[in-house]
Design an enzyme around this catalytic site. Sequence first.
Site, PDB file in Angstrom:
ATOM      1  N   TYR A  56     -39.103  20.979  16.515  1.00  0.00           N
ATOM      2  CA  TYR A  56     -40.058  20.289  17.380  1.00  0.00           C
ATOM      3  C   TYR A  56     -40.600  21.262  18.436  1.00  0.00           C
ATOM      4  O   TYR A  56     -41.815  21.359  18.654  1.00  0.00           O
ATOM      5  CB  TYR A  56     -39.399  19.074  18.048  1.00  0.00           C
ATOM      6  CG  TYR A  56     -40.253  18.440  19.111  1.00  0.00           C
ATOM      7  CD1 TYR A  56     -41.423  17.746  18.772  1.00  0.00           C
ATOM      8  CD2 TYR A  56     -39.927  18.559  20.458  1.00  0.00           C
ATOM      9  CE1 TYR A  56     -42.225  17.185  19.750  1.00  0.00           C
ATOM     10  CE2 TYR A  56     -40.729  17.992  21.436  1.00  0.00           C
ATOM     11  CZ  TYR A  56     -41.871  17.312  21.075  1.00  0.00           C
ATOM     12  OH  TYR A  56     -42.670  16.764  22.047  1.00  0.00           O
TER      13      TYR A  56
ATOM     14  N   GLU B  54     -43.285   8.703  23.620  1.00  0.00           N
ATOM     15  CA  GLU B  54     -42.936   8.972  25.023  1.00  0.00           C
ATOM     16  C   GLU B  54     -42.596   7.687  25.766  1.00  0.00           C
ATOM     17  O   GLU B  54     -41.691   7.671  26.594  1.00  0.00           O
ATOM     18  CB  GLU B  54     -44.069   9.717  25.738  1.00  0.00           C
ATOM     19  CG  GLU B  54     -44.256  11.146  25.287  1.00  0.00           C
ATOM     20  CD  GLU B  54     -43.117  12.098  25.637  1.00  0.00           C
ATOM     21  OE1 GLU B  54     -42.216  11.737  26.432  1.00  0.00           O
ATOM     22  OE2 GLU B  54     -43.130  13.214  25.096  1.00  0.00           O
TER      23      GLU B  54
ATOM     24  N   TRP C  72     -34.863  12.881  24.792  1.00  0.00           N
ATOM     25  CA  TRP C  72     -35.882  13.122  23.776  1.00  0.00           C
ATOM     26  C   TRP C  72     -35.252  13.301  22.398  1.00  0.00           C
ATOM     27  O   TRP C  72     -35.815  12.893  21.392  1.00  0.00           O
ATOM     28  CB  TRP C  72     -36.745  14.327  24.150  1.00  0.00           C
ATOM     29  CG  TRP C  72     -37.883  14.526  23.198  1.00  0.00           C
ATOM     30  CD1 TRP C  72     -38.075  15.579  22.359  1.00  0.00           C
ATOM     31  CD2 TRP C  72     -38.978  13.633  22.942  1.00  0.00           C
ATOM     32  NE1 TRP C  72     -39.216  15.399  21.607  1.00  0.00           N
ATOM     33  CE2 TRP C  72     -39.788  14.214  21.952  1.00  0.00           C
ATOM     34  CE3 TRP C  72     -39.344  12.389  23.457  1.00  0.00           C
ATOM     35  CZ2 TRP C  72     -40.943  13.608  21.464  1.00  0.00           C
ATOM     36  CZ3 TRP C  72     -40.499  11.790  22.974  1.00  0.00           C
ATOM     37  CH2 TRP C  72     -41.278  12.398  21.994  1.00  0.00           C
TER      38      TRP C  72
END
Length: 186
Positions: free
Chosen positions: A17, A39, A47
């Site tokens: 990522y 988000e 995350w």
Amino acid sequence: MKQRCFWVTDSKLYEEYHDKEWGLPIFDDATLFEFLILETFQAGLSWITILNKRENFRKAFDNFDYQKIATYPESKFQSLLRDTGIIRNKLKIRSAIHNAQVFMEVQQELGSFSKFIWSYVNETPIHNKFQKRTEVPATTALSDTISKDLKKRGFKFVGSTVTYAYMQAIGMVNDHTTNCFIYVEK
């Protein structure tokens, strides 16, 4: 061994990522919507939790097709609440449906969501020169402004911290630290 930003763990998913997505400018509305939803679900969580569930989110939310999501009936909402592959937060699921509707309102008004969000930086990413973790902010005056504007338009779960994380993810700000192999002096 490649030097990466401080927040990257030894997870291959995190590394991929970071190396291939985070901080790269995104102008495509479909991808901008995906990151907006991810988000907002990330709020209050790590995350990596979202990354680990990203494929489940794609499946559950029709590949982040905002036109479909905007018209989800109550039965789809209820099935999402039962889906153990995603974050089953009632308010966040409702906000995803609502945000899809508002996202399309912005598109109708301005031609694209991309035009709207990128106008805050004149379509040019902000390149920061942070060297240490302690220098990277959680919010900025700009994320405060964008957050207020998003909320005024009706978006949910878009506080300044979420908004700044979104800005980082979509490349509006380049917050790769100067020791990261991806950082390029601008």
